[in-house]
Design a protein around this motif. Structure first.
Motif, PDB file in Angstrom:
ATOM      1  N   SER A 140       0.923  -1.417  -0.050  1.00 43.43           N
ATOM      2  CA  SER A 140      -0.059   0.036   0.015  1.00 43.43           C
ATOM      3  C   SER A 140       0.765   1.406  -0.155  1.00 43.43           C
ATOM      4  CB  SER A 140      -0.843   0.040   1.271  1.00 43.43           C
ATOM      5  OG  SER A 140      -0.380   0.086   2.454  1.00 43.43           O
ATOM      6  N   HIS A 180       4.487   1.760  -4.459  1.00 43.93           N
ATOM      7  CA  HIS A 180       4.121   0.595  -5.230  1.00 43.93           C
ATOM      8  C   HIS A 180       2.861   0.997  -5.998  1.00 43.93           C
ATOM      9  CE1 HIS A 180       3.078  -3.427  -6.162  1.00 43.93           C
ATOM     10  NE2 HIS A 180       1.901  -3.268  -5.702  1.00 43.93           N
ATOM     11  N   LEU A 181       1.978   1.978  -5.667  1.00 40.58           N
ATOM     12  CA  LEU A 181       1.034   2.557  -6.209  1.00 40.58           C
ATOM     13  C   LEU A 181       1.262   3.238  -7.493  1.00 40.58           C
ATOM     14  CD1 LEU A 181      -1.396   3.736  -3.120  1.00 40.58           C
ATOM     15  CD2 LEU A 181      -1.555   1.452  -4.528  1.00 40.58           C
ATOM     16  N   THR A 182       2.511   4.267  -7.259  1.00 39.39           N
ATOM     17  CA  THR A 182       3.060   4.747  -8.562  1.00 39.39           C
ATOM     18  C   THR A 182       3.361   4.088  -9.416  1.00 39.39           C
ATOM     19  OG1 THR A 182       3.762   6.554  -7.048  1.00 39.39           O
ATOM     20  CG2 THR A 182       4.689   6.353  -9.361  1.00 39.39           C
ATOM     21  N   THR A 201       2.367   0.899 -10.028  1.00 35.81           N
ATOM     22  CA  THR A 201       1.173   0.269 -10.719  1.00 35.81           C
ATOM     23  C   THR A 201       0.502   1.022 -11.761  1.00 35.81           C
ATOM     24  OG1 THR A 201       0.643  -0.895  -8.504  1.00 35.81           O
ATOM     25  CG2 THR A 201      -1.125  -0.786  -9.997  1.00 35.81           C
TER      26      THR A 201
END
Length: 164
Positions: free
Chosen positions: A102, A106-108, A110
């Protein structure tokens, strides 16, 4: 045959001609490019479409480089050596896993991966038009993009690429 039946067959034939997809390279300038509203109806419009495809191809290679750069920065911050990286992976607990998955990093990655996939598939569809000019613009754009960004990339071959 009666006149109505002949007219119906002619309209069906003309409709089928409009929907036919060329399965050979051609140099025509009247082409829909990805969207129904993006229709190159003149040589100038085709040149504009080629410029757009060229820019998107360079952007794709730049995006791959950006993802590599962000990954390298992230791994440099968390582990100084392969041994430390292995110990981090082996010692991954549920708590560190949930905080890692989270994380903003990692979100970037993704979001960038999804953008890269969409762009790759769209460029693949452009190539599948078999329009020589669009294909040439795409290949030259990827070539220029690799020339500009590829020498900086850590991985010579990206196993996660979608289309090429």
């Amino acid at each position: 045959m009666d006149a109505k039946h002949t007219t119906d067959m002619q309209s069906t034939d003309s409709h089928m001609d409009m929907d036919m997809h060329n399965m050979y390279f051609h140099t025509g300038h009247e082409k829909h490019v990805l969207f129904y509203n993006w229709h190159a109806q003149s040589p100038g419009a085709m040149l504009g479409a080629c410029c757009g495809i060229f820019a998107a191809s360079v952007l794709l290679e730049g995006l791959k480089y950006l993802r590599d750069l962000l990954y390298l920065k992230a791994t440099a911050n968390t582990a100084q050596s392969d041994t430390e990286l292995r110990s981090l992976i082996n010692g991954l607990t549920e708590e560190t896993f949930s905080s890692s998955i989270s994380s903003g990093r990692h979100l970037t990655q993704t979001v960038l991966h999804v953008i890269q996939a969409i762009l790759s598939y769209c460029l693949m569809l452009v190539f599948m038009t078999f329009n020589l000019w669009l294909c040439l613009a795409l290949v030259l754009g990827i070539g220029l993009g690799y020339f500009l960004f590829g020498w900086k990339r850590v991985h010579a071959v990206d196993r996660n690429e979608q289309c090429h």
